[in-house]
Motif scaffolding. Structure first.
Motif, PDB file in Angstrom:
ATOM      1  N   VAL A 366       0.835  -1.207   0.000  1.00  0.00           N
ATOM      2  CA  VAL A 366       0.000   0.000   0.000  1.00  0.00           C
ATOM      3  C   VAL A 366       0.869   1.255   0.000  1.00  0.00           C
ATOM      4  O   VAL A 366       0.607   2.210  -0.740  1.00  0.00           O
ATOM      5  N   SER A 367       1.911   1.274   0.822  1.00  0.00           N
ATOM      6  CA  SER A 367       2.727   2.483   0.962  1.00  0.00           C
ATOM      7  C   SER A 367       3.488   2.812  -0.316  1.00  0.00           C
ATOM      8  O   SER A 367       3.513   3.970  -0.754  1.00  0.00           O
ATOM      9  N   ILE A 368       4.101   1.827  -0.941  1.00  0.00           N
ATOM     10  CA  ILE A 368       4.809   2.088  -2.200  1.00  0.00           C
ATOM     11  C   ILE A 368       3.804   2.516  -3.266  1.00  0.00           C
ATOM     12  O   ILE A 368       4.058   3.445  -4.055  1.00  0.00           O
ATOM     13  N   GLY A 369       2.638   1.862  -3.279  1.00  0.00           N
ATOM     14  CA  GLY A 369       1.595   2.253  -4.224  1.00  0.00           C
ATOM     15  C   GLY A 369       1.152   3.684  -4.032  1.00  0.00           C
ATOM     16  O   GLY A 369       0.932   4.419  -5.001  1.00  0.00           O
ATOM     17  N   MET A 370       1.034   4.110  -2.767  1.00  0.00           N
ATOM     18  CA  MET A 370       0.626   5.487  -2.505  1.00  0.00           C
ATOM     19  C   MET A 370       1.703   6.484  -2.925  1.00  0.00           C
ATOM     20  O   MET A 370       1.398   7.570  -3.427  1.00  0.00           O
ATOM     21  N   GLY A 371       2.969   6.141  -2.714  1.00  0.00           N
ATOM     22  CA  GLY A 371       4.043   7.015  -3.183  1.00  0.00           C
ATOM     23  C   GLY A 371       4.012   7.173  -4.696  1.00  0.00           C
ATOM     24  O   GLY A 371       4.206   8.274  -5.228  1.00  0.00           O
TER      25      GLY A 371
END
Length: 477
Positions: A366-371
């Motif tokens: 989720v975090s890499i996707g949000m970045g």
């Protein structure tokens, strides 16, 4: 230049104030289980600790920027610091959940004055060029660093002292920033602006959103077809309609509605609304899961979220390199797909789950996707805009994030409570959270569909061309 007009000292002061605002988003999340336990709050009521702040912040953000232009950026900045600091003190002293929620809203109002005024002070203190670029780099670093520090500091304060200290910590900082800013921050205002601002628009849109969120949160208890729920829906619709009428008739509207004719602005804001609606709730429910189910202490919970911050930084760095190669439309599609996959992985969470095997892989996705999503969507929302509309475009984008987060949290909390058959059973509670994570995945999927539907390849051609010709990364993480 005299010491009183040292631009780097000005930057330090406004960034300290902004640091308090950014810190709040994560420092409060870590404390939510402790607040819930001490004030005997239900899960449906607990979300107001986040939403009261987000709704007031988002609802008055544009008015705060406008007031700074008219009344003086330093003046509005100082008033914002006073309101935020005083509200922080009152939050720490709050004897009940109802009073805490009211003062959280007041704190959000202070943040809505600080954030736009602080950014305007930077842009008027530093001329365009290398110095402003450095200053904006520091500003961007505060956004990332403040979130990470909030996770750890929140855990330390809650575990070693108590949850009121997550609010008390703002008081000495706020007092110091106010005293130093009175002397060292220069005053500035827009001398060409109309001498009016749209208070009616800010009040109606904020009240309309609060009524909508309240109706949604209480719908599970009162019934979706009850007079209570339908009454608040009608009240919300009336207030939001009044907002549109006011904006159409106002000589100096809070939001010039014609700006939504720009396809990139329309698409980016709707996308961010849906993305934030899923991600805000993910933080909320993961915080509860980590402490209530996994049994992590507040400090451990704060440290457990640090990989999420690292993932956003990694994703943002990748986005800077991928936008010139793949395109400003394609990169967020990849990011949102990764985020949806991560949110679906949260469906595996169980009462006997493990952090490393069950939570961390989903968090990293989720975090890499949000970045990968935030960087190009921000570019789409703010690039190619006439200078006169730059402030409005930026403010709208931030407002969409706050409002989307508040609405999404309200909806998904209601879904979670509705699918929790026994509030005393951990298995039943986790089952409700699984439904909330599934709902978050649906919301982020909708943002992906919106991007495809509202944004054409040619709409971002200029952004991609500028990215390819730039020697430096297009966006500083």
């Amino acid at each position: 230049m005299t010491a009183q007009r040292n631009p780097w000292l000005v930057l330090v002061l406004v960034c300290m104030a902004q640091f308090m605002v950014v810190l709040d988003a994560t420092i409060v999340n870590v404390a939510l289980p402790s607040i819930q336990r001490d004030l005997a709050m239900s899960e449906a009521d607990l979300q107001w600790i986040v939403n009261a702040y987000a709704l007031m912040f988002g609802g008055f953000l544009l008015l705060g920027g406008r007031a700074g232009d008219l009344l003086g950026r330093k003046r509005v900045f100082l008033v914002g610091v006073v309101v935020f600091t005083f509200a922080s003190l009152l939050n720490g002293l709050a004897p009940s959940s109802e009073i805490l929620i009211v003062f959280r809203g007041l704190q959000g109002l202070g943040a809505a004055m600080i954030a736009p005024a602080a950014l305007s002070i930077i842009t008027t203190t530093f001329e365009e060029g290398a110095e402003r670029t450095k200053a904006m780099g520091v500003w961007a670093a505060i956004a990332v660093g403040g979130g990470a520090v909030g996770l750890v500091l929140g855990g330390v304060l809650v575990e070693w002292l108590s949850w009121p200290w997550i609010f008390f910590v703002n008081v000495p900082v706020g007092i110091a920033v106010f005293a130093a800013s009175m002397r060292f921050v220069p005053e500035s205002r827009d001398e060409h602006a109309h001498r009016s601002f749209d208070l009616g628009g800010a009040v109606t849109v904020t009240a309309g959103l609060v009524a909508l969120v309240y109706g949604i949160v209480k719908a599970q208890e009162k019934g979706w077809g009850s007079v209570h729920t339908l009454g608040f829906a009608l009240l919300s619709a009336t207030l939001l309609t009044a907002f549109v009428v006011i904006e159409r008739r106002s000589a100096e509207p809070l939001v010039r509605l014609s700006i939504f004719r720009v396809r990139t602005i329309r698409a980016a804001n709707v996308v961010m609304l849906f993305v934030a609606s899923g991600i805000f709730a993910m933080f909320f429910f993961n915080t509860l899961y980590i402490q209530r189910v996994l049994g992590f202490s507040p400090i451990q919970a704060g440290l457990a979220f640090l990989p999420f911050t690292a993932g956003i930084i990694i994703g943002a760095g990748l986005a800077q390199r991928l936008v010139p190669k793949l395109g400003a439309r394609e990169v967020p599609l990849i990011g949102m797909t990764m985020a949806v996959a991560g949110l679906l992985l949260f469906l595996r969470l169980q009462p006997d789950g493990q952090y490393l095997t069950d939570l961390l892989p989903a968090m990293i996705l989720v975090s890499i996707g949000m970045g990968l999503t935030f960087v190009p969507v921000t570019l789409i929302a703010t690039s190619g805009i006439p200078p006169d509309d730059a402030g409005l475009a930026s403010g709208l984008f931030n407002t969409s994030q706050q409002v989307g987060g508040a609405l999404g949290l309200a909806v998904l909390t209601t879904i979670a409570v509705g699918h929790t058959s026994d509030a005393k059973s951990l298995a039943s509670i986790v089952h409700g959270w699984q439904w909330a994570f599934g709902g978050a995945a649906v919301l982020v999927t909708l943002s992906l569909v919106v991007l495809l539907a509202l944004l054409r390849k040619q709409d971002v051609a200029r952004i991609e061309e500028e990215a390819r010709t730039d020697d430096e990364p297009v966006f500083a993480s």
